[in-house]
Design a protein around this motif. Structure first.
Motif, PDB file in Angstrom:
ATOM      1  N   GLY A  86      48.621  39.465 -17.062  1.00 13.31           N
ATOM      2  CA  GLY A  86      48.719  38.442 -18.083  1.00 13.31           C
ATOM      3  C   GLY A  86      47.380  38.234 -18.767  1.00 13.31           C
ATOM      4  N   SER A  87      46.769  39.340 -19.151  1.00 12.31           N
ATOM      5  CA  SER A  87      45.372  39.330 -19.620  1.00 12.31           C
ATOM      6  C   SER A  87      45.176  38.618 -20.945  1.00 12.31           C
ATOM      7  CB  SER A  87      44.852  40.764 -19.731  1.00 12.31           C
ATOM      8  OG  SER A  87      45.763  41.583 -20.443  1.00 12.31           O
ATOM      9  N   GLY A  88      46.215  38.544 -21.784  1.00 14.01           N
ATOM     10  CA  GLY A  88      46.104  37.801 -23.027  1.00 14.01           C
ATOM     11  C   GLY A  88      45.405  38.560 -24.142  1.00 14.01           C
ATOM     12  N   ILE A  89      45.149  37.849 -25.216  1.00 13.12           N
ATOM     13  CA  ILE A  89      44.497  38.427 -26.388  1.00 13.12           C
ATOM     14  C   ILE A  89      43.007  38.563 -26.117  1.00 13.12           C
ATOM     15  CG2 ILE A  89      43.944  38.045 -28.829  1.00 13.12           C
ATOM     16  CD1 ILE A  89      46.634  36.520 -29.000  1.00 13.12           C
ATOM     17  N   PRO A  90      42.428  39.737 -26.398  1.00 16.96           N
ATOM     18  CA  PRO A  90      40.992  39.910 -26.147  1.00 16.96           C
ATOM     19  C   PRO A  90      40.156  38.849 -26.857  1.00 16.96           C
ATOM     20  CG  PRO A  90      42.022  42.015 -26.650  1.00 16.96           C
ATOM     21  CD  PRO A  90      43.058  40.954 -26.916  1.00 16.96           C
ATOM     22  N   THR A  91      39.190  38.318 -26.129  1.00 20.08           N
ATOM     23  CA  THR A  91      38.283  37.322 -26.680  1.00 20.08           C
ATOM     24  C   THR A  91      36.922  37.522 -26.025  1.00 20.08           C
ATOM     25  OG1 THR A  91      37.982  34.955 -27.115  1.00 20.08           O
ATOM     26  CG2 THR A  91      38.918  35.566 -24.977  1.00 20.08           C
ATOM     27  N   VAL A  92      36.001  36.645 -26.286  1.00 17.85           N
ATOM     28  CA  VAL A  92      34.666  36.805 -25.725  1.00 17.85           C
ATOM     29  C   VAL A  92      34.735  36.793 -24.200  1.00 17.85           C
ATOM     30  CG1 VAL A  92      32.380  35.772 -25.541  1.00 17.85           C
ATOM     31  CG2 VAL A  92      33.585  35.734 -27.726  1.00 17.85           C
ATOM     32  N   GLY A  93      34.068  37.756 -23.575  1.00 23.05           N
ATOM     33  CA  GLY A  93      34.026  37.796 -22.129  1.00 23.05           C
ATOM     34  C   GLY A  93      35.254  38.413 -21.505  1.00 23.05           C
ATOM     35  N   ASN A  94      35.704  39.554 -22.048  1.00 24.06           N
ATOM     36  CA  ASN A  94      36.822  40.267 -21.440  1.00 24.06           C
ATOM     37  C   ASN A  94      36.380  40.880 -20.114  1.00 24.06           C
ATOM     38  OD1 ASN A  94      38.852  40.081 -23.695  1.00 24.06           O
ATOM     39  ND2 ASN A  94      37.162  41.058 -24.771  1.00 24.06           N
ATOM     40  N   VAL A  95      37.359  41.129 -19.242  1.00 19.65           N
ATOM     41  CA  VAL A  95      37.051  41.606 -17.898  1.00 19.65           C
ATOM     42  C   VAL A  95      36.268  42.919 -17.932  1.00 19.65           C
ATOM     43  CG1 VAL A  95      38.057  42.454 -15.746  1.00 19.65           C
ATOM     44  CG2 VAL A  95      38.972  40.395 -16.819  1.00 19.65           C
ATOM     45  N   HIS A  96      36.679  43.847 -18.769  1.00 23.28           N
ATOM     46  CA  HIS A  96      35.973  45.134 -18.782  1.00 23.28           C
ATOM     47  C   HIS A  96      34.536  44.978 -19.271  1.00 23.28           C
ATOM     48  CE1 HIS A  96      37.110  45.098 -23.062  1.00 23.28           C
ATOM     49  NE2 HIS A  96      36.181  46.009 -23.259  1.00 23.28           N
ATOM     50  N   GLU A  97      34.301  44.033 -20.173  1.00 29.08           N
ATOM     51  CA  GLU A  97      32.939  43.805 -20.659  1.00 29.08           C
ATOM     52  C   GLU A  97      32.067  43.227 -19.550  1.00 29.08           C
ATOM     53  OE1 GLU A  97      34.073  42.854 -25.321  1.00 29.08           O
ATOM     54  OE2 GLU A  97      34.087  41.239 -23.843  1.00 29.08           O
ATOM     55  N   ILE A  98      32.615  42.256 -18.824  1.00 27.27           N
ATOM     56  CA  ILE A  98      31.863  41.644 -17.724  1.00 27.27           C
ATOM     57  C   ILE A  98      31.586  42.673 -16.638  1.00 27.27           C
ATOM     58  CG2 ILE A  98      31.926  39.866 -15.939  1.00 27.27           C
ATOM     59  CD1 ILE A  98      33.971  38.384 -17.799  1.00 27.27           C
ATOM     60  N   ALA A  99      32.643  43.369 -16.221  1.00 29.72           N
ATOM     61  CA  ALA A  99      32.513  44.306 -15.105  1.00 29.72           C
ATOM     62  C   ALA A  99      31.652  45.505 -15.460  1.00 29.72           C
ATOM     63  CB  ALA A  99      33.902  44.762 -14.662  1.00 29.72           C
ATOM     64  N   GLN A 100      31.859  46.077 -16.641  1.00 35.33           N
ATOM     65  CA  GLN A 100      31.132  47.296 -16.990  1.00 35.33           C
ATOM     66  C   GLN A 100      29.682  47.032 -17.375  1.00 35.33           C
ATOM     67  OE1 GLN A 100      33.672  49.240 -19.887  1.00 35.33           O
ATOM     68  NE2 GLN A 100      35.167  49.808 -18.319  1.00 35.33           N
ATOM     69  N   GLN A 101      29.379  45.801 -17.744  1.00 33.27           N
ATOM     70  CA  GLN A 101      27.972  45.462 -17.952  1.00 33.27           C
ATOM     71  C   GLN A 101      27.243  45.442 -16.612  1.00 33.27           C
ATOM     72  OE1 GLN A 101      27.216  41.699 -19.887  1.00 33.27           O
ATOM     73  NE2 GLN A 101      25.087  42.198 -20.285  1.00 33.27           N
ATOM     74  N   ALA A 102      27.953  44.972 -15.586  1.00 26.57           N
ATOM     75  CA  ALA A 102      27.361  44.943 -14.245  1.00 26.57           C
ATOM     76  C   ALA A 102      27.394  46.310 -13.584  1.00 26.57           C
ATOM     77  CB  ALA A 102      28.097  43.924 -13.375  1.00 26.57           C
ATOM     78  N   ASP A 103      28.456  47.076 -13.837  1.00 29.68           N
ATOM     79  CA  ASP A 103      28.615  48.413 -13.263  1.00 29.68           C
ATOM     80  C   ASP A 103      29.369  49.268 -14.270  1.00 29.68           C
ATOM     81  OD1 ASP A 103      29.380  50.736 -11.944  1.00 29.68           O
ATOM     82  OD2 ASP A 103      29.713  49.742 -10.038  1.00 29.68           O
ATOM     83  N   PRO A 104      28.677  50.144 -14.988  1.00 32.40           N
ATOM     84  CA  PRO A 104      29.314  50.938 -16.047  1.00 32.40           C
ATOM     85  C   PRO A 104      30.484  51.785 -15.570  1.00 32.40           C
ATOM     86  CG  PRO A 104      26.927  51.048 -16.240  1.00 32.40           C
ATOM     87  CD  PRO A 104      27.212  50.377 -14.937  1.00 32.40           C
ATOM     88  N   SER A 105      30.578  52.023 -14.255  1.00 38.93           N
ATOM     89  CA  SER A 105      31.679  52.842 -13.749  1.00 38.93           C
ATOM     90  C   SER A 105      32.930  52.019 -13.435  1.00 38.93           C
ATOM     91  CB  SER A 105      31.240  53.586 -12.488  1.00 38.93           C
ATOM     92  OG  SER A 105      31.060  52.687 -11.398  1.00 38.93           O
ATOM     93  N   ALA A 106      32.856  50.720 -13.589  1.00 39.90           N
ATOM     94  CA  ALA A 106      33.990  49.858 -13.259  1.00 39.90           C
ATOM     95  C   ALA A 106      35.208  50.212 -14.101  1.00 39.90           C
ATOM     96  CB  ALA A 106      33.614  48.394 -13.459  1.00 39.90           C
ATOM     97  N   ARG A 107      36.377  50.151 -13.458  1.00 40.05           N
ATOM     98  CA  ARG A 107      37.636  50.477 -14.125  1.00 40.05           C
ATOM     99  C   ARG A 107      38.511  49.228 -14.211  1.00 40.05           C
ATOM    100  NH1 ARG A 107      39.717  55.962 -13.880  1.00 40.05           N
ATOM    101  NH2 ARG A 107      37.960  57.404 -13.699  1.00 40.05           N
ATOM    102  N   VAL A 108      39.195  49.095 -15.348  1.00 41.30           N
ATOM    103  CA  VAL A 108      40.002  47.892 -15.589  1.00 41.30           C
ATOM    104  C   VAL A 108      41.341  48.282 -16.202  1.00 41.30           C
ATOM    105  CG1 VAL A 108      40.157  45.688 -16.817  1.00 41.30           C
ATOM    106  CG2 VAL A 108      37.936  46.478 -15.948  1.00 41.30           C
TER     107      VAL A 108
END
Length: 265
Positions: free
Chosen positions: A80-102
């Motif tokens: 239920g991820s919704g409409i992309p907005t500031v602070g999407n999960v892939h942005e948060i995760a991949q900034q911390a770990d570029p290999s993160a998958r979402v």
């Protein structure tokens, strides 16, 4: 009917409000229709801090993802991820770990369309068009099986979703099916709107959403806490969203959103 914006898929009924687009409006986004804004304004009339509530929930999502990254989790299933907005999960995760998958999952056409556009060129993130309350279909989706390794811990995110699931759809059983599919060590973040602190106001919110695509079903702290059955609930427990591992001072207003993170052992 007014002219359709160019970004609107032909299949969408622009006269029927949806939770994803009302939430987008409350967050200050631009991918919503007049009918969504009407509902959003009804919500704001009874809950003037409705935008803050939505933002608080979004902030919990960010903290939960970063916590999961700190615990070594690098793959996420966002229901239920919704409409992309500031602070999407892939942005948060991949900034911390570029290999993160979402993998994002949503059944709202606008949410799926804009996620597809946003994720173009990102090989480590994708979106699945599916109803999150049908776990057998979500978990069998080729994109889920390709992107996520179910032999390693997964971060399951069910944030601001469960209050759209009526009892007759058996949310506990839906969650149990997802929990069963997760490998040990996986973490689960849940959040849920409640009427515990503002029963009269929240009753009006329910009324405002009654004729939308996504009616709402608020639950008590005890009812929501029961949704963690089968998991080890991590500190600080099931609490008001701003109180879950806060990075800054939180206000002490009555609880509007409960949140927590549990571990599958």
């Amino acid at each position: 009917m007014t002219d359709r914006p160019a970004w609107v898929p032909d299949s969408i009924n622009t006269e029927l409000p949806s939770a994803a687009r009302v939430y987008d409006y409350l967050l200050g986004g631009g991918h919503n229709f007049a009918v969504d804004r009407v509902v959003g304004e009804k919500v704001l009339r009874v809950l003037p801090n409705g935008g803050q509530i939505a933002g608080s929930n979004r902030a919990f999502l960010r903290r939960a993802v970063l916590f999961m990254i700190e615990q070594g989790i690098t793959q996420f299933l966002d229901l239920g991820s919704g409409i992309p907005t500031v602070g999407n999960v892939h942005e948060i995760a991949q900034q911390a770990d570029p290999s993160a998958r979402v993998v994002y999952v949503d059944y709202d056409e606008v949410a799926v369309t804009h996620s597809e556009l946003l994720l173009q060129g990102n090989d480590n993130a994708t979106v699945v068009a599916a109803d999150a309350t049908r776990p057998e279909r979500v978990l069998a989706a080729p994109a889920v099986r390709t992107m996520l390794d179910f032999d390693r811990p997964i971060g399951l995110l069910v944030v601001a979703v469960l209050h759209f699931v009526p009892d007759e759809k058996e949310p506990h059983e839906v969650l149990a099916q997802y929990f069963d599919a997760l490998p040990p060590g996986s973490l689960v973040a849940l959040s849920h709107l409640t009427a515990d602190g503002k029963p009269e106001e929240m009753a009006e919110v329910v009324a405002a959403m009654k004729n939308s695509r996504d009616p709402m079903y608020f639950r008590s702290h005890a009812e929501f806490a029961g949704m963690f059955d089968g998991l080890e609930v991590l500190d600080p427990g099931v609490v008001s969203a701003p109180r879950w591992r806060p990075e800054v001072d939180y206000d002490t207003s009555p609880e509007d959103v409960y949140a927590g993170v549990g571990r599958k052992v």
